[in-house]
Design a protein around this motif. Structure first.
Motif, PDB file in Angstrom:
ATOM      1  N   ARG A 160     -30.956 -76.932 170.469  1.00  0.00           N
ATOM      2  CA  ARG A 160     -31.409 -78.165 169.815  1.00  0.00           C
ATOM      3  C   ARG A 160     -30.179 -79.034 169.606  1.00  0.00           C
ATOM      4  NH1 ARG A 160     -33.872 -76.490 164.517  1.00  0.00           N
ATOM      5  NH2 ARG A 160     -32.532 -74.661 164.728  1.00  0.00           N
ATOM      6  N   THR A 161     -30.406 -80.305 169.393  1.00  0.00           N
ATOM      7  CA  THR A 161     -29.233 -81.175 169.215  1.00  0.00           C
ATOM      8  C   THR A 161     -29.349 -81.958 167.920  1.00  0.00           C
ATOM      9  OG1 THR A 161     -30.311 -82.972 170.373  1.00  0.00           O
ATOM     10  CG2 THR A 161     -28.875 -81.569 171.691  1.00  0.00           C
ATOM     11  N   SER A 162     -28.203 -82.296 167.413  1.00  0.00           N
ATOM     12  CA  SER A 162     -28.177 -83.255 166.309  1.00  0.00           C
ATOM     13  C   SER A 162     -27.093 -84.267 166.681  1.00  0.00           C
ATOM     14  CB  SER A 162     -27.821 -82.540 165.011  1.00  0.00           C
ATOM     15  OG  SER A 162     -27.664 -83.511 163.997  1.00  0.00           O
ATOM     16  N   ILE A 163     -27.509 -85.485 166.915  1.00  0.00           N
ATOM     17  CA  ILE A 163     -26.555 -86.474 167.438  1.00  0.00           C
ATOM     18  C   ILE A 163     -26.258 -87.536 166.385  1.00  0.00           C
ATOM     19  CG2 ILE A 163     -26.219 -88.266 169.197  1.00  0.00           C
ATOM     20  CD1 ILE A 163     -27.863 -86.523 171.088  1.00  0.00           C
ATOM     21  N   LYS A 164     -24.990 -87.799 166.222  1.00  0.00           N
ATOM     22  CA  LYS A 164     -24.586 -88.851 165.280  1.00  0.00           C
ATOM     23  C   LYS A 164     -23.959 -89.995 166.083  1.00  0.00           C
ATOM     24  CE  LYS A 164     -25.537 -86.168 161.826  1.00  0.00           C
ATOM     25  NZ  LYS A 164     -26.787 -86.379 161.119  1.00  0.00           N
ATOM     26  N   GLU A 165     -24.284 -91.191 165.637  1.00  0.00           N
ATOM     27  CA  GLU A 165     -23.744 -92.361 166.324  1.00  0.00           C
ATOM     28  C   GLU A 165     -22.692 -93.038 165.461  1.00  0.00           C
ATOM     29  OE1 GLU A 165     -26.947 -94.942 167.131  1.00  0.00           O
ATOM     30  OE2 GLU A 165     -27.402 -93.990 169.046  1.00  0.00           O
ATOM     31  N   VAL A 166     -21.541 -93.251 166.047  1.00  0.00           N
ATOM     32  CA  VAL A 166     -20.488 -93.963 165.312  1.00  0.00           C
ATOM     33  C   VAL A 166     -20.598 -95.418 165.723  1.00  0.00           C
ATOM     34  CG1 VAL A 166     -18.033 -94.058 164.830  1.00  0.00           C
ATOM     35  CG2 VAL A 166     -19.068 -91.919 165.540  1.00  0.00           C
ATOM     36  N   SER A 167     -20.596 -96.277 164.720  1.00  0.00           N
ATOM     37  CA  SER A 167     -20.864 -97.677 165.057  1.00  0.00           C
ATOM     38  C   SER A 167     -19.665 -98.363 165.705  1.00  0.00           C
ATOM     39  CB  SER A 167     -21.306 -98.443 163.827  1.00  0.00           C
ATOM     40  OG  SER A 167     -20.347 -98.244 162.832  1.00  0.00           O
ATOM     41  N   ALA A 168     -18.475 -98.077 165.239  1.00  0.00           N
ATOM     42  CA  ALA A 168     -17.335 -98.809 165.798  1.00  0.00           C
ATOM     43  C   ALA A 168     -16.156 -97.883 165.984  1.00  0.00           C
ATOM     44  CB  ALA A 168     -16.942 -99.938 164.856  1.00  0.00           C
ATOM     45  N   ARG A 169     -15.301 -98.250 166.938  1.00  0.00           N
ATOM     46  CA  ARG A 169     -14.078 -97.482 167.131  1.00  0.00           C
ATOM     47  C   ARG A 169     -13.234 -97.582 165.861  1.00  0.00           C
ATOM     48  NH1 ARG A 169     -13.799 -96.090 172.418  1.00  0.00           N
ATOM     49  NH2 ARG A 169     -15.491 -97.142 173.483  1.00  0.00           N
ATOM     50  N   GLY A 170     -12.665 -96.479 165.469  1.00  0.00           N
ATOM     51  CA  GLY A 170     -11.818 -96.530 164.285  1.00  0.00           C
ATOM     52  C   GLY A 170     -12.599 -96.397 162.990  1.00  0.00           C
ATOM     53  N   ASP A 171     -13.914 -96.109 163.081  1.00  0.00           N
ATOM     54  CA  ASP A 171     -14.711 -95.954 161.867  1.00  0.00           C
ATOM     55  C   ASP A 171     -14.451 -94.558 161.299  1.00  0.00           C
ATOM     56  OD1 ASP A 171     -16.563 -95.837 159.925  1.00  0.00           O
ATOM     57  OD2 ASP A 171     -18.321 -96.008 161.231  1.00  0.00           O
ATOM     58  N   VAL A 172     -13.267 -94.416 160.673  1.00  0.00           N
ATOM     59  CA  VAL A 172     -12.787 -93.101 160.269  1.00  0.00           C
ATOM     60  C   VAL A 172     -13.693 -92.464 159.227  1.00  0.00           C
ATOM     61  CG1 VAL A 172     -10.841 -91.887 159.241  1.00  0.00           C
ATOM     62  CG2 VAL A 172     -10.444 -93.771 160.807  1.00  0.00           C
ATOM     63  N   LEU A 173     -14.073 -93.273 158.226  1.00  0.00           N
ATOM     64  CA  LEU A 173     -14.907 -92.728 157.156  1.00  0.00           C
ATOM     65  C   LEU A 173     -16.243 -92.257 157.698  1.00  0.00           C
ATOM     66  CD1 LEU A 173     -14.193 -95.152 154.213  1.00  0.00           C
ATOM     67  CD2 LEU A 173     -13.522 -92.767 154.479  1.00  0.00           C
ATOM     68  N   GLY A 174     -16.787 -93.086 158.554  1.00  0.00           N
ATOM     69  CA  GLY A 174     -18.080 -92.756 159.160  1.00  0.00           C
ATOM     70  C   GLY A 174     -18.008 -91.436 159.886  1.00  0.00           C
ATOM     71  N   ILE A 175     -16.939 -91.265 160.601  1.00  0.00           N
ATOM     72  CA  ILE A 175     -16.802 -90.055 161.404  1.00  0.00           C
ATOM     73  C   ILE A 175     -16.716 -88.815 160.520  1.00  0.00           C
ATOM     74  CG2 ILE A 175     -15.134 -88.827 162.856  1.00  0.00           C
ATOM     75  CD1 ILE A 175     -14.879 -91.564 164.323  1.00  0.00           C
ATOM     76  N   SER A 176     -15.923 -88.882 159.459  1.00  0.00           N
ATOM     77  CA  SER A 176     -15.795 -87.736 158.563  1.00  0.00           C
ATOM     78  C   SER A 176     -17.165 -87.388 157.988  1.00  0.00           C
ATOM     79  CB  SER A 176     -14.842 -88.056 157.421  1.00  0.00           C
ATOM     80  OG  SER A 176     -13.666 -88.571 157.946  1.00  0.00           O
ATOM     81  N   LYS A 177     -17.888 -88.423 157.634  1.00  0.00           N
ATOM     82  CA  LYS A 177     -19.214 -88.217 157.028  1.00  0.00           C
ATOM     83  C   LYS A 177     -20.124 -87.484 158.022  1.00  0.00           C
ATOM     84  CE  LYS A 177     -22.505 -91.313 156.838  1.00  0.00           C
ATOM     85  NZ  LYS A 177     -23.117 -92.615 156.696  1.00  0.00           N
TER      86      LYS A 177
END
Ligand code: GLU
Length: 905
Positions: free
Chosen positions: A52-69
């Motif tokens: 199964r997959t769980s996919i997260k989308e990062v909105s912008a390059r360098g979105d560091v906080l988003g990525i950690s979340k």
């Protein structure tokens, strides 16, 4: 806050085994929003391997906080690993958290920031693998110089080792150019102007299309240019538009396209197309998509071997996944064959052992020319098929009779100690052309010699023309000039060479330099300007000297209060100063005021440049003996009494003179025939030109050939006409169209030019004479010396300006001192300057004091500032000196008697 603190150590419900496939473990994916294809690739891969997959989308390059979340969210969901499609700083963040949580992190991007501490599995071939294959390719191509083109903000790690090839120990010249912004044309044009032709291009696959397009737009997709592309996606692009320009493009491919060897690829392509609604071919899929598939496969293969239990983890408690490191180790060591071939990693998670196909773009399409396997380059270049032309059946497998002539460099007998037979007996430029045409068009050929190229005589057609007309031969190739007369009887192919008639003559003997050759160093205009400028500067010096108040000096220093002041800038002195500097001798005249000093300095600088240039060039003029051509044009040759001339007896050159309407050419033709100056062959004409007073008219192409080998021969003047060589065939020949197409093709790809270079400059004694240097000395003209003149002009203008300021300052001081108006003093000064009556300026003073003539009184009076301004003394009488010239001044005008000595001392 999305994190749920109390889930610490909560065992997952995803304990899986063979029978729990439908409820398979979750693989996390982090991608940028615009990477839809990668997301689909993950879904397809997961479906194939029951994840199964769980996919997260990062909105912008360098979105560091988003990525950690997102990483923490995925950890909470209990993923068994994360497939990371981001790269760069984002990957760095994911890596940091995955390290802490001990979650396997699989990156599918080439990573600039990659470092050995990371416990990441990188699906991209490691930089060292790229460096190795690129270096081998460069060696294979025998490049001696190349330019690395890379995209701004994109790593050069994959090519970094290549830069070492530019070290002193290697015979390579390596340059680097950065492609920035959206427009690469500027950098490419610059590279073109620098003469760079070999390129290693390291850019992400998204920029490839743009780069290729710009390279084509700036004319860098020709047969001169050679590229190696680092991106394994080059050949996923449509390259058809670059096929015919002759450019050499080499690229890498990671996938095995053979369907039987790589069934997974075809299944993946099919499912991917179904999911996306696209209709891509397997070879069009970008490597990254396939790497996502392979990443999932690695997870699948590993969990088959090691039992793991998913766990919901929390970032806040720093608790690592118990199975994480074991799983990662299995993933690294497990040998799996993915779509991109063997997925082998070293201990650091690098993919070092990669297999690449080496592909090259040819006119027939993309061709695999070798492979990189087990860290070795195996090249296996097939013969390039000119697919499209070769499809024409008209000439295929036919045997054509081809007429040739033994006329260097078009046709020679091959030199061999064995007895050669058939076509093997010949070699040369036209032999190579026929050979290449036969490869392209698929015909066989048989050569036959013919001396006479053919013309329409009184008894009809002769030579090659006749043989073609009578079907005794299919083609005729030699230095076969396309003439109107021949065109009446036969057809010609499209021309393969253009030329004109030139005059071959031996180098004339050298003549000793002339008596006044020292004058020839500078052109006439430079000499004229030199004289003119000296006169002009003399006048300027006088003027500037006279208006600079500091130049008015006490002529007798022991008399403290002189009757008059003297100025050294007389006409004679000024000219002497100027000439003295030109001759580098100097003079005793030393300017005092700033402006004359400035002008004098600029003049010294100017003379230094002029004299240095003159001396530097003089030697060459005095020793070089000049070639004196007895004639420079055809007219001069015609009128020359002692030089004979001629052309080939049976050929288009003779025909040119014969049919010409020009009286000179007509006259020449008559002389040639009447005096028996025509020769049987080019060789004979060349020998005569070398040994006698004989000028030989021959075609520029042949002339160039002989000049390369007979260093004492040269071409005199320009060309008399312009024409071409073509392949002769009978009228309405069915082969013409195909031969024309193939010839054009060869020309476009520069093949004919290459052959020409070989036969003219390399083989059979070519390159003997090297570059012939024009020994004529270059005279220094105004173009060369203009800079010095400009400096002088500007310097003098500045000096002039300063002198005016100087004068105004003097005037101002006087007006203050004598309480007159500035204007009044200025007018008086200008009157004096304009009238310009000499170099003596009387000093004005009080009449009484003058009459007394006592120095003490004068000193006293001066102490009281008793010497009045012009204004104040206008009413008084002028002091008349006993000196005749000073009295002349005084008597002429009172107005000039205003200077006060003290102000000059
Ligand atoms: N190319 C000439 C011809 O086709 C022969 C050489 C010459 O006349 O200079 O006849």
């Amino acid at each position: 806050m999305l994190l749920v603190p109390f889930v610490l150590l909560l065992f997952s419900s995803y304990v899986f085994g063979q029978d729990e496939a439908a409820e398979g473990p979750i693989i996390g994916g982090i991608f940028y929003k615009n990477s839809d294809d990668l997301k689909v690739a993950l879904e397809v891969g997961a479906k194939t391997f029951n994840f199964r997959t769980s996919i997260k989308e990062v909105s912008a390059r360098g979105d560091v906080l988003g990525i950690s979340k997102y990483v923490c969210e995925l950890a909470e969901e209990g993923v068994i690993g994360i497939i990371d499609g981001t790269g760069g700083r984002a990957s760095e963040n994911i890596q940091a958290l995955c390290d802490m949580l001990e979650l396997p992190h699989v990156s599918i991007q080439h990573n600039d920031l990659y470092n050995d501490d990371w416990s990441v599995l990188n699906m991209q071939p490691s930089p060292s693998a790229y460096n190795m294959v690129l270096e081998e390719l460069i060696l294979h191509k025998e490049w001696r110089n190349f330019t690395v083109l890379y995209i701004k903000d994109y790593s050069m790690m994959r090519v970094s080792e290549l830069l070492h090839l530019g070290n002193k120990t290697h015979p390579y010249v390596v340059s680097v150019r950065e492609l920035s912004g959206d427009d690469y044309r500027e950098v490419l044009i610059d590279a073109k102007h620098n003469g760079y032709t070999n390129f290693v291009v390291d850019c992400p696959s998204r920029n490839l299309e743009q780069l290729l397009l710009h390279a084509q737009q700036v004319g860098m997709m020709t047969d001169e240019h050679s590229y190696i592309f680092v991106s394994p996606d080059l050949f996923t692009l449509d390259m058809s538009r670059y096929r015919y320009g002759g450019v050499n493009m080499t690229g890498l491919r990671m996938v095995e396209l053979n369907k039987t060897d790589n069934e997974k690829l075809w299944n993946f392509t099919m499912t991917f197309n179904q999911e996306t609604g696209k209709t891509l071919e397997a070879e069009e899929l970008k490597t990254q998509l396939l790497l996502v598939h392979d990443a999932v496969e690695i997870f699948a293969a590993a969990i088959k071997k090691v039992h793991v239990e998913a766990e919901q983890l929390s970032c806040e408690n720093y608790k690592a996944w118990d199975y994480g490191s074991t799983l990662l180790n299995f993933m690294k060591t497990n040998k799996v064959d993915g779509i991109t071939r063997s997925l082998i990693f070293n201990g650091l998670g690098d993919r070092t052992d990669v297999t690449f196909d080496i592909l090259e773009l040819t006119p027939a399409g993309n061709q695999t020319i070798g492979a990189w396997k087990n860290n070795r380059l195996i090249m296996d270049r097939p013969i390039v098929a000119d697919a499209e032309i070769a499809q024409e059946p008209a000439l295929r497998n036919k045997t054509l009779k081809v007429l040739i002539a033994i006329s260097p460099p078009y046709g020679y007998y091959k030199l061999s100690h064995e007895k050669l037979e058939g076509n093997d007996r010949y070699e040369g430029f036209t032999i190579d052309i026929i050979d290449r045409l036969s490869q392209i068009l698929g015909f066989n050929y048989e050569f036959e010699e013919e001396k006479d190229y053919g013309s329409l005589g009184e008894n009809g057609w002769t030579g090659m023309c006749l043989a073609l007309r009578e079907d005794k031969a299919d083609l005729a190739i030699c230095d076969f000039t396309m003439t109107a007369e021949r065109q009446m009887g036969i057809d010609f192919s499209t021309p393969f060479m253009t030329l004109g008639i030139g005059i071959l003559y031996k180098q004339p003997s050298k003549q000793p330099p002339e008596m006044f050759s020292f004058m020839a160093v500078f052109s006439k205009e430079v000499w004229y300007y030199m004289v003119l400028i000296q006169v002009a500067l003399g006048v300027t010096m006088i003027f500037v000297g006279h208006i600079s108040y500091k130049e008015w000096q006490n002529p007798v220093p022991c008399i403290e209060s002189p009757e008059e002041l003297n100025n050294q800038f007389s006409f004679a002195n000024s000219v002497w100063l100027i000439i003295g500097s030109v001759m580098q001798q100097g003079s005793e005249i030393a300017p005092i005021a700033l402006a004359p000093r400035m002008i004098t300095s600029v003049w010294w600088f100017f003379t230094m440049v002029m004299v240095a240039s003159y001396v530097g060039t003089l030697v060459a003029f005095l020793i070089v003996e000049k070639n004196v051509m007895p004639f420079k044009t055809v007219e001069e040759l015609y009128n020359h009494k002692s030089i004979s001339y001629g052309a080939k007896k049976k050929g288009s050159t003779k025909q040119f003179f014969e049919e010409s309407t020009s009286p000179i050419y007509q006259g020449m033709f008559k002389k040639m025939t009447r005096n028996g100056w025509l020769v049987g062959d080019n060789d004979v004409g060349v020998l005569k030109a070398e040994t006698q007073q004989y000028a030989f008219f021959m075609e520029s192409t042949s002339l160039e050939y002989y000049k390369e080998r007979h260093c004492d021969l040269l071409q005199v003047g320009g060309l008399l006409d312009s024409k071409s060589y073509g392949i002769g065939m009978k009228k309405q020949s069915p082969y013409k169209k195909y031969i024309d197409d193939a010839l054009l093709h060869m020309k476009e790809r520069g093949e004919i030019e290459k052959m020409k270079n070989i036969w003219w400059k390399e083989k059979r004694g070519g390159g003997k004479c090297g570059e012939k240097h024009d020994e004529e000395q270059k005279q220094l003209g105004m173009k060369n010396m203009l800079g010095a003149f400009v400096v002088l002009g500007v310097g003098s203008l500045i000096g002039l300006f300063i002198s005016i300021i100087d004068m105004l300052w003097g005037v101002f001081k006087r007006s203050v001192k004598y309480s007159t108006t500035f204007r009044y003093e200025l007018v008086e000064e200008l009157k004096f300057v304009i009238k310009f009556r000499g170099n003596i300026k009387p000093v004005k003073r009080n009449q009484k004091k003058s009459i007394e003539g006592s120095f003490e009184a004068l000193a006293k009076a001066e102490g009281k500032d008793d010497i009045r301004s012009l204004h104040s003394i206008r009413s008084t009488e002028t002091h008349r000196t006993h000196h005749s010239h000073s009295s002349r001044h005084s008597s002429r005008s009172l107005s000039v008697a205003f200077a006060k000595r003290r102000s000059y001392s």
